[in-house]
Design an enzyme around this catalytic site. Structure first.
Site, PDB file in Angstrom:
ATOM      1  N   GLN A 104      -7.130  -0.636   3.689  1.00  0.00           N
ATOM      2  CA  GLN A 104      -5.920  -0.542   2.873  1.00  0.00           C
ATOM      3  C   GLN A 104      -4.832   0.317   3.512  1.00  0.00           C
ATOM      4  OE1 GLN A 104      -8.644  -0.629  -1.114  1.00  0.00           O
ATOM      5  NE2 GLN A 104      -6.542   0.039  -1.445  1.00  0.00           N
TER       6      GLN A 104
ATOM      7  N   ASN B 171       0.674  -5.454   0.236  1.00  0.00           N
ATOM      8  CA  ASN B 171       0.198  -4.746  -0.957  1.00  0.00           C
ATOM      9  C   ASN B 171       1.316  -4.358  -1.910  1.00  0.00           C
ATOM     10  OD1 ASN B 171       0.499  -2.997   1.502  1.00  0.00           O
ATOM     11  ND2 ASN B 171       0.457  -1.388  -0.053  1.00  0.00           N
TER      12      ASN B 171
ATOM     13  N   ARG C 183      -9.100   3.531   3.423  1.00  0.00           N
ATOM     14  CA  ARG C 183      -7.696   3.696   3.826  1.00  0.00           C
ATOM     15  C   ARG C 183      -7.635   3.693   5.345  1.00  0.00           C
ATOM     16  NH1 ARG C 183      -3.959   2.960   0.145  1.00  0.00           N
ATOM     17  NH2 ARG C 183      -4.745   4.601  -1.210  1.00  0.00           N
TER      18      ARG C 183
ATOM     19  N   ARG D  35      -5.346  -1.284 -17.994  1.00  0.00           N
ATOM     20  CA  ARG D  35      -5.906  -2.541 -17.475  1.00  0.00           C
ATOM     21  C   ARG D  35      -7.185  -3.006 -18.159  1.00  0.00           C
ATOM     22  NH1 ARG D  35      -5.263  -0.806 -11.315  1.00  0.00           N
ATOM     23  NH2 ARG D  35      -3.029  -1.228 -11.120  1.00  0.00           N
TER      24      ARG D  35
ATOM     25  N   THR E 238      12.433   4.522  -8.171  1.00  0.00           N
ATOM     26  CA  THR E 238      12.668   5.135  -6.860  1.00  0.00           C
ATOM     27  C   THR E 238      11.448   5.069  -5.948  1.00  0.00           C
ATOM     28  OG1 THR E 238      12.069   7.234  -7.868  1.00  0.00           O
ATOM     29  CG2 THR E 238      14.427   6.767  -7.673  1.00  0.00           C
TER      30      THR E 238
ATOM     31  N   SER F 249       0.901   2.658   2.346  1.00  0.00           N
ATOM     32  CA  SER F 249       2.002   2.509   1.374  1.00  0.00           C
ATOM     33  C   SER F 249       1.468   2.356  -0.047  1.00  0.00           C
ATOM     34  CB  SER F 249       2.906   1.335   1.742  1.00  0.00           C
ATOM     35  OG  SER F 249       2.151   0.149   1.804  1.00  0.00           O
TER      36      SER F 249
ATOM     37  N   HIS G  32      -2.647  -4.910   3.067  1.00  0.00           N
ATOM     38  CA  HIS G  32      -4.085  -4.649   2.901  1.00  0.00           C
ATOM     39  C   HIS G  32      -4.875  -5.814   3.513  1.00  0.00           C
ATOM     40  CE1 HIS G  32      -3.099  -1.346   0.404  1.00  0.00           C
ATOM     41  NE2 HIS G  32      -3.572  -1.735  -0.761  1.00  0.00           N
TER      42      HIS G  32
ATOM     43  N   VAL H  47       6.829   0.909  -5.089  1.00  0.00           N
ATOM     44  CA  VAL H  47       6.656  -0.307  -5.891  1.00  0.00           C
ATOM     45  C   VAL H  47       7.963  -0.638  -6.609  1.00  0.00           C
ATOM     46  CG1 VAL H  47       5.367  -1.392  -7.780  1.00  0.00           C
ATOM     47  CG2 VAL H  47       4.173   0.102  -6.173  1.00  0.00           C
TER      48      VAL H  47
ATOM     49  N   CYS I  32      -3.870  -3.680  -6.422  1.00  0.00           N
ATOM     50  CA  CYS I  32      -3.452  -4.469  -5.261  1.00  0.00           C
ATOM     51  C   CYS I  32      -4.623  -5.171  -4.555  1.00  0.00           C
ATOM     52  CB  CYS I  32      -2.715  -3.571  -4.277  1.00  0.00           C
ATOM     53  SG  CYS I  32      -3.401  -1.914  -4.154  1.00  0.00           S
TER      54      CYS I  32
ATOM     55  N   LYS J 265     -12.463  -0.261  -9.784  1.00  0.00           N
ATOM     56  CA  LYS J 265     -11.374  -1.128 -10.252  1.00  0.00           C
ATOM     57  C   LYS J 265     -11.636  -2.556  -9.785  1.00  0.00           C
ATOM     58  CE  LYS J 265      -7.689   2.362 -10.017  1.00  0.00           C
ATOM     59  NZ  LYS J 265      -6.560   2.865  -9.228  1.00  0.00           N
TER      60      LYS J 265
HETATM   61  P1  NAP Z   1       5.694   6.476  -5.282  1.00  0.00           P
HETATM   62  O1  NAP Z   1       6.383   5.832  -4.134  1.00  0.00           O
HETATM   63  O2  NAP Z   1       5.129   7.822  -5.136  1.00  0.00           O
HETATM   64  O3  NAP Z   1       6.703   6.460  -6.538  1.00  0.00           O
HETATM   65  C1  NAP Z   1       6.370   6.997  -7.775  1.00  0.00           C
HETATM   66  C2  NAP Z   1       7.438   6.621  -8.783  1.00  0.00           C
HETATM   67  O4  NAP Z   1       7.068   7.124 -10.072  1.00  0.00           O
HETATM   68  C3  NAP Z   1       8.802   7.236  -8.456  1.00  0.00           C
HETATM   69  O5  NAP Z   1       9.822   6.385  -8.918  1.00  0.00           O
HETATM   70  C4  NAP Z   1       8.762   8.499  -9.292  1.00  0.00           C
HETATM   71  O6  NAP Z   1      10.024   9.025  -9.587  1.00  0.00           O
HETATM   72  C5  NAP Z   1       8.108   7.970 -10.539  1.00  0.00           C
HETATM   73  N1  NAP Z   1       7.583   9.060 -11.355  1.00  0.00           N
HETATM   74  C6  NAP Z   1       6.672   9.984 -11.011  1.00  0.00           C
HETATM   75  N2  NAP Z   1       6.490  10.861 -12.021  1.00  0.00           N
HETATM   76  C7  NAP Z   1       7.329  10.484 -13.018  1.00  0.00           C
HETATM   77  C8  NAP Z   1       7.629  10.984 -14.297  1.00  0.00           C
HETATM   78  N3  NAP Z   1       7.047  12.074 -14.776  1.00  0.00           N
HETATM   79  N4  NAP Z   1       8.538  10.327 -15.059  1.00  0.00           N
HETATM   80  C9  NAP Z   1       9.154   9.240 -14.590  1.00  0.00           C
HETATM   81  N5  NAP Z   1       8.914   8.702 -13.377  1.00  0.00           N
HETATM   82  C10 NAP Z   1       8.010   9.321 -12.595  1.00  0.00           C
HETATM   83  O7  NAP Z   1       4.505   5.552  -5.764  1.00  0.00           O
HETATM   84  P2  NAP Z   1       4.395   3.955  -5.746  1.00  0.00           P
HETATM   85  O8  NAP Z   1       3.722   3.515  -4.518  1.00  0.00           O
HETATM   86  O9  NAP Z   1       5.699   3.337  -6.124  1.00  0.00           O
HETATM   87  O10 NAP Z   1       3.360   3.731  -6.922  1.00  0.00           O
HETATM   88  C11 NAP Z   1       3.662   4.127  -8.214  1.00  0.00           C
HETATM   89  C12 NAP Z   1       2.523   3.757  -9.140  1.00  0.00           C
HETATM   90  O11 NAP Z   1       2.423   2.346  -9.181  1.00  0.00           O
HETATM   91  C13 NAP Z   1       1.150   4.235  -8.667  1.00  0.00           C
HETATM   92  O12 NAP Z   1       0.889   5.546  -9.080  1.00  0.00           O
HETATM   93  C14 NAP Z   1       0.242   3.248  -9.283  1.00  0.00           C
HETATM   94  O13 NAP Z   1      -0.093   3.611 -10.609  1.00  0.00           O
HETATM   95  C15 NAP Z   1       1.078   2.003  -9.299  1.00  0.00           C
HETATM   96  N6  NAP Z   1       0.739   1.092  -8.201  1.00  0.00           N
HETATM   97  C16 NAP Z   1       0.309  -0.101  -8.591  1.00  0.00           C
HETATM   98  C17 NAP Z   1      -0.013  -1.033  -7.679  1.00  0.00           C
HETATM   99  C18 NAP Z   1      -0.437  -2.343  -8.238  1.00  0.00           C
HETATM  100  O14 NAP Z   1       0.037  -2.799  -9.224  1.00  0.00           O
HETATM  101  N7  NAP Z   1      -1.327  -3.047  -7.702  1.00  0.00           N
HETATM  102  C19 NAP Z   1       0.079  -0.775  -6.323  1.00  0.00           C
HETATM  103  C20 NAP Z   1       0.525   0.466  -5.903  1.00  0.00           C
HETATM  104  C21 NAP Z   1       0.867   1.380  -6.882  1.00  0.00           C
HETATM  105  P3  NAP Z   1      10.671  10.211  -8.681  1.00  0.00           P
HETATM  106  O15 NAP Z   1      11.157   9.565  -7.432  1.00  0.00           O
HETATM  107  O16 NAP Z   1      11.758  10.708  -9.559  1.00  0.00           O
HETATM  108  O17 NAP Z   1       9.591  11.207  -8.440  1.00  0.00           O
HETATM  109  C1  3JM Z   2      -2.558   2.395  -7.006  1.00  0.00           C
HETATM  110  O1  3JM Z   2      -1.432   8.200 -11.486  1.00  0.00           O
HETATM  111  C2  3JM Z   2      -2.230   7.870 -10.625  1.00  0.00           C
HETATM  112  O2  3JM Z   2      -3.242   8.521 -10.347  1.00  0.00           O
HETATM  113  C3  3JM Z   2      -1.908   6.575  -9.917  1.00  0.00           C
HETATM  114  C4  3JM Z   2      -2.913   6.200  -8.925  1.00  0.00           C
HETATM  115  C5  3JM Z   2      -2.716   4.832  -8.335  1.00  0.00           C
HETATM  116  C6  3JM Z   2      -3.075   3.656  -9.003  1.00  0.00           C
HETATM  117  C7  3JM Z   2      -3.442   3.697 -10.456  1.00  0.00           C
HETATM  118  O3  3JM Z   2      -4.546   4.141 -10.802  1.00  0.00           O
HETATM  119  O4  3JM Z   2      -2.611   3.260 -11.256  1.00  0.00           O
HETATM  120  C8  3JM Z   2      -2.245   4.768  -7.030  1.00  0.00           C
HETATM  121  C9  3JM Z   2      -2.153   3.552  -6.379  1.00  0.00           C
HETATM  122  C10 3JM Z   2      -3.020   2.442  -8.322  1.00  0.00           C
HETATM  123  C11 3JM Z   2      -3.479   1.192  -8.947  1.00  0.00           C
HETATM  124  O5  3JM Z   2      -2.818   0.158  -8.762  1.00  0.00           O
HETATM  125  O6  3JM Z   2      -4.534   1.153  -9.587  1.00  0.00           O
END
Ligand code: NAP
Ligand code: 3JM
Length: 334
Positions: free
Chosen positions: A155, A317, A237, A99, A11, A158, A244, A14, A128, A215
């Site tokens: 950055q 991103n 940010r 990672r 949801t 989003s 980004h 990402v 990202c 990172k």
């Molecule tokens: P977001 O829009 O806030 O979405 C968070 C997602 O995680 C939602 O689907 C949420 O579900 C789910 N979630 C939160 N707590 C949970 C739990 N206890 N059990 C199961 N699902 C849970 O955040 P986002 O931008 O998609 O980013 C999510 C994560 O992806 C970040 O925290 C980061 O670690 C990672 N990320 C990675 C990159 C990358 O790979 N480069 C970039 C951006 C983010 P609900 O809707 O039910 O709350």
């Molecule tokens: C991008 O759980 C958290 O604190 C997630 C924070 C977060 C991350 C991460 O550390 O996984 C937010 C946005 C990232 C990332 O890609 O490193």
């Protein structure tokens, strides 16, 4: 060959982008499951025209040979992934949870695809800001050996989740109307401002770098498979929704001209050169949004150094910086 796919964090920003990209790239999905927290129970998301109900992610959600595309946040990944691996699933995790673990490949398919095949159940998707930088720098490194990288990022919000986009939009509107909007996602006003602290609200390290900066330093060395590259980063940010941007300065062992650099980058997979300064052509976040390439421009020889270059790198991103890179990793196994 078809996969049973599971999107964990479906949801979120990402997760939703992952669903879109699986569709766009016609990834061979046999059955898909969409998982999130209990807050999302009852929600439905659409995959290939069919409505799919979101299920709760639990420790026994997973099956043998399932492919999990994971982005539920670092702490949730740390909690559930060990049991998913035990069940025999392959997890491509977008969080920072695993990672830097040895034994966990950190993969950008254009840079180090071979690493993916050494996995023991988990493959990590880099941050990202790191991904878009290394896609551009790897071919330069192969030709001229990079000694040092100095990067400053701009950055998009989003990258901080759905709530961060909401805060930027509502705060911008409030300020334009002459009223106030107290920050809750960010530690300061993000509308009409720049905040040099990523992740928001997380403490700086003992060396005064932010977590995002460290990172970029550590992940770059791991992905480029060269611990000798010196890296320093300042991550900021800015009030952009998606895309980004990065100002990157590199020192190389072998002197590179602007012309040679452009020639190298024109051949680089996943990279598009947008560099026509006379006609004001250079990469912009507004242009990169919704696209899969990483754009590079403003390429020039650094006048302060005998063998260095400056450039400007922009990518979506949520796509190359997250969901697209994860799906490309999965495609390595087709
Ligand atoms: P977001 O829009 O806030 O979405 C968070 C997602 O995680 C939602 O689907 C949420 O579900 C789910 N979630 C939160 N707590 C949970 C739990 N206890 N059990 C199961 N699902 C849970 O955040 P986002 O931008 O998609 O980013 C999510 C994560 O992806 C970040 O925290 C980061 O670690 C990672 N990320 C990675 C990159 C990358 O790979 N480069 C970039 C951006 C983010 P609900 O809707 O039910 O709350
Ligand atoms: C991008 O759980 C958290 O604190 C997630 C924070 C977060 C991350 C991460 O550390 O996984 C937010 C946005 C990232 C990332 O890609 O490193």
């Amino acid at each position: 060959m078809k996969f049973n796919v599971c999107v964990a964090g479906a949801t979120g920003n990402v997760g939703r982008t992952m669903i879109k990209i699986l569709e766009e790239r016609k990834f061979p999905v046999d059955r898909i499951r969409l998982l999130a927290s209990s807050r999302s129970l009852g929600k439905k998301l659409v995959f290939r025209g069919a409505e799919i109900e979101v299920e709760e992610l639990t420790l026994d959600s997973f099956e043998k040979n399932e492919l999990i595309l994971s982005s539920p946040g670092g702490s949730v990944s740390k909690w559930y992934i060990p049991s998913a691996v035990k069940a025999g699933a392959l997890v491509i995790d977008n969080t920072s949870a695993f990672r830097m673990n040895s034994g966990v490949p950190l993969v950008v398919p254009e840079v180090n695809p071979h690493a993916a095949f050494k996995h023991k159940g988990i493959i990590a998707n880099p941050n990202c800001s790191t991904i878009q930088m290394v896609v551009v720098l790897k071919p330069i490194h192969d030709f001229a050996k990079i000694r040092r990288i100095v990067v400053s990022t701009y950055q998009a919000v989003s990258g901080a989740g759905i709530a961060a986009i909401d805060e930027l939009k509502k705060q911008s509107k409030a300020l334009l109307e002459g009223s106030q909007y107290e920050p809750s996602v960010f530690p300061h006003q993000i509308a009409f401002n720049c905040i040099p602290q990523i992740p928001q609200k997380k403490a700086f390290s003992d060396n005064f770098y932010s977590e995002e900066e460290m990172k970029m330093v550590n992940e770059t060395k791991k992905i480029m498979e060269d611990p000798t590259i010196a890296v320093t980063a300042t991550t900021v940010r800015v009030p952009v929704v998606t895309g980004h941007s990065e100002s990157v300065n590199i020192e190389t062992e072998r002197k590179l001209t602007r012309t040679k650099t452009i020639a190298i980058l024109k051949e680089a997979p996943g990279v598009t050169v947008m560099d026509d300064p006379e006609n004001q052509v250079y990469p912009l976040a507004s242009f990169a949004e919704g696209k899969n390439s990483t754009y590079v421009g403003r390429i020039r020889e650094d006048i302060s150094h005998k063998s260095a270059l400056d450039m400007w790198i922009v990518s979506d991103n949520l796509r190359k910086g997250a969901a697209l890179n994860a799906v490309q990793i999965a495609e390595l196994f087709l």
